[in-house]
Write an enzyme that holds these catalytic residues in place. Structure first.
Site, PDB file in Angstrom:
ATOM      1  N   CYS A  14      -5.476  -0.023   3.316  1.00  0.00           N
ATOM      2  CA  CYS A  14      -4.130   1.363   3.136  1.00  0.00           C
ATOM      3  C   CYS A  14      -3.002   1.045   2.509  1.00  0.00           C
ATOM      4  O   CYS A  14      -3.559   0.536   0.901  1.00  0.00           O
ATOM      5  CB  CYS A  14      -3.724   1.288   4.984  1.00  0.00           C
ATOM      6  SG  CYS A  14      -2.726  -0.620   4.552  1.00  0.00           S
ATOM      7  N   ARG A  20      -1.599  -0.223   8.925  1.00  0.00           N
ATOM      8  CA  ARG A  20      -3.391   0.238   9.339  1.00  0.00           C
ATOM      9  C   ARG A  20      -4.533  -0.369   8.935  1.00  0.00           C
ATOM     10  O   ARG A  20      -5.363  -0.986  10.073  1.00  0.00           O
ATOM     11  CB  ARG A  20      -3.713   1.771   8.935  1.00  0.00           C
ATOM     12  CG  ARG A  20      -2.673   2.894   9.295  1.00  0.00           C
ATOM     13  CD  ARG A  20      -2.346   4.355   7.973  1.00  0.00           C
ATOM     14  NE  ARG A  20      -2.106   4.043   7.068  1.00  0.00           N
ATOM     15  CZ  ARG A  20      -1.914   4.689   5.956  1.00  0.00           C
ATOM     16  NH1 ARG A  20      -2.279   5.448   6.155  1.00  0.00           N
ATOM     17  NH2 ARG A  20      -0.830   4.437   5.034  1.00  0.00           N
ATOM     18  N   ASP A 131      -0.176   7.504   8.615  1.00  0.00           N
ATOM     19  CA  ASP A 131       0.910   6.566   8.516  1.00  0.00           C
ATOM     20  C   ASP A 131       1.743   6.149   9.712  1.00  0.00           C
ATOM     21  O   ASP A 131       1.851   7.217   9.468  1.00  0.00           O
ATOM     22  CB  ASP A 131       1.090   6.859   6.765  1.00  0.00           C
ATOM     23  CG  ASP A 131       1.995   5.451   7.013  1.00  0.00           C
ATOM     24  OD1 ASP A 131       2.915   4.441   7.448  1.00  0.00           O
ATOM     25  OD2 ASP A 131       2.336   5.230   5.104  1.00  0.00           O
TER      26      ASP A 131
HETATM   27  P1  4NP Z   1       0.230   0.985   5.460  1.00  0.00           P
HETATM   28  O1  4NP Z   1       2.325   1.705   6.085  1.00  0.00           O
HETATM   29  O2  4NP Z   1       0.209   2.242   4.516  1.00  0.00           O
HETATM   30  O3  4NP Z   1      -0.795   1.688   7.134  1.00  0.00           O
HETATM   31  O4  4NP Z   1       0.772  -0.344   6.013  1.00  0.00           O
HETATM   32  C1  4NP Z   1       3.128   1.191   5.406  1.00  0.00           C
HETATM   33  C2  4NP Z   1       3.621  -0.037   5.141  1.00  0.00           C
HETATM   34  C3  4NP Z   1       4.779   0.064   4.117  1.00  0.00           C
HETATM   35  C4  4NP Z   1       5.128   1.380   3.029  1.00  0.00           C
HETATM   36  C5  4NP Z   1       4.605   2.360   3.720  1.00  0.00           C
HETATM   37  C6  4NP Z   1       2.795   2.372   4.679  1.00  0.00           C
HETATM   38  N1  4NP Z   1       5.780   1.416   2.747  1.00  0.00           N
HETATM   39  O5  4NP Z   1       6.910   1.773   2.488  1.00  0.00           O
HETATM   40  O6  4NP Z   1       6.893   0.338   3.182  1.00  0.00           O
END
Ligand code: 4NP
Length: 171
Positions: A14, A20, A131
């Site tokens: 992800c 995720r 997300d």
């Molecule tokens: P992930 O969620 O891609 O599902 O781990 C996110 C975690 C951090 C960020 C964005 C999405 N961020 O912008 O830091």
């Protein structure tokens, strides 16, 4: 198994590798464990963005996963070039992840290894795993609903590809 080695290697990807994909890793490990197939699988996760490298899963994701019986133990890391060689499938959560991973892929064999997680959903209809980072608690539940569905579908797909019956195969 068709391949000359006994381990099938899955990498979930992800953006941040704190919501995720660590959850996908935890759910998939539970699926293969329940099926008595842990020895056949190596399961890992990574992010296309390295800003959370070294961190554990987001506490909101950990809590939501824990309520369903999953323990998320992974540490965030960025996807690396050698992941394309090491893993059999690289499974992304959304189109943006797909584009980032596709751009990084060193050759056409590597591109063939990239899959979208929702391809494996058998019950839910979704075009991506959303997300949850900026969402409320419900966002984490939606992610887990999709991941539980997709991980079961993915497990069955891999076992069939390997010429094994996912219903009856036991070590
Ligand atoms: P992930 O969620 O891609 O599902 O781990 C996110 C975690 C951090 C960020 C964005 C999405 N961020 O912008 O830091």
């Amino acid at each position: 198994m068709k391949k000359d080695r006994a381990t099938y290697r899955l990498l979930f990807v992800c953006l941040g590798n704190i919501c995720r994909s660590p959850a996908a890793e935890g759910v998939m490990k539970a699926v293969v464990e329940r099926a008595g197939q842990s020895d056949r699988f190596e399961i890992d996760s990574a992010g296309t963005y390295g800003g959370h490298a070294g961190e554990g899963a987001d506490p909101r994701m950990q809590r939501a996963a824990s309520r369903r019986g999953y323990r998320l133990t992974s540490r965030s890391r960025r996807i690396r070039l050698d992941d394309f060689e090491h893993f059999d499938r690289i499974i992304v959560m959304d189109d943006s992840n797909y584009e980032s991973v596709h751009r990084m892929a060193p050759d056409s064999d590597s591109v063939q290894k990239i899959y979208r997680m929702v391809e494996f959903c058998r019950h839910h209809r979704a075009s991506y795993v959303p997300d949850p980072y900026y969402e409320g608690a419900e966002g984490f539940e939606i992610v887990l609903d999709l991941l539980e569905d997709a991980c079961q579908g993915l497990y069955e797909d891999v076992m069939r590809e390997e010429g094994l019956n996912p219903e009856t195969e036991n070590v």
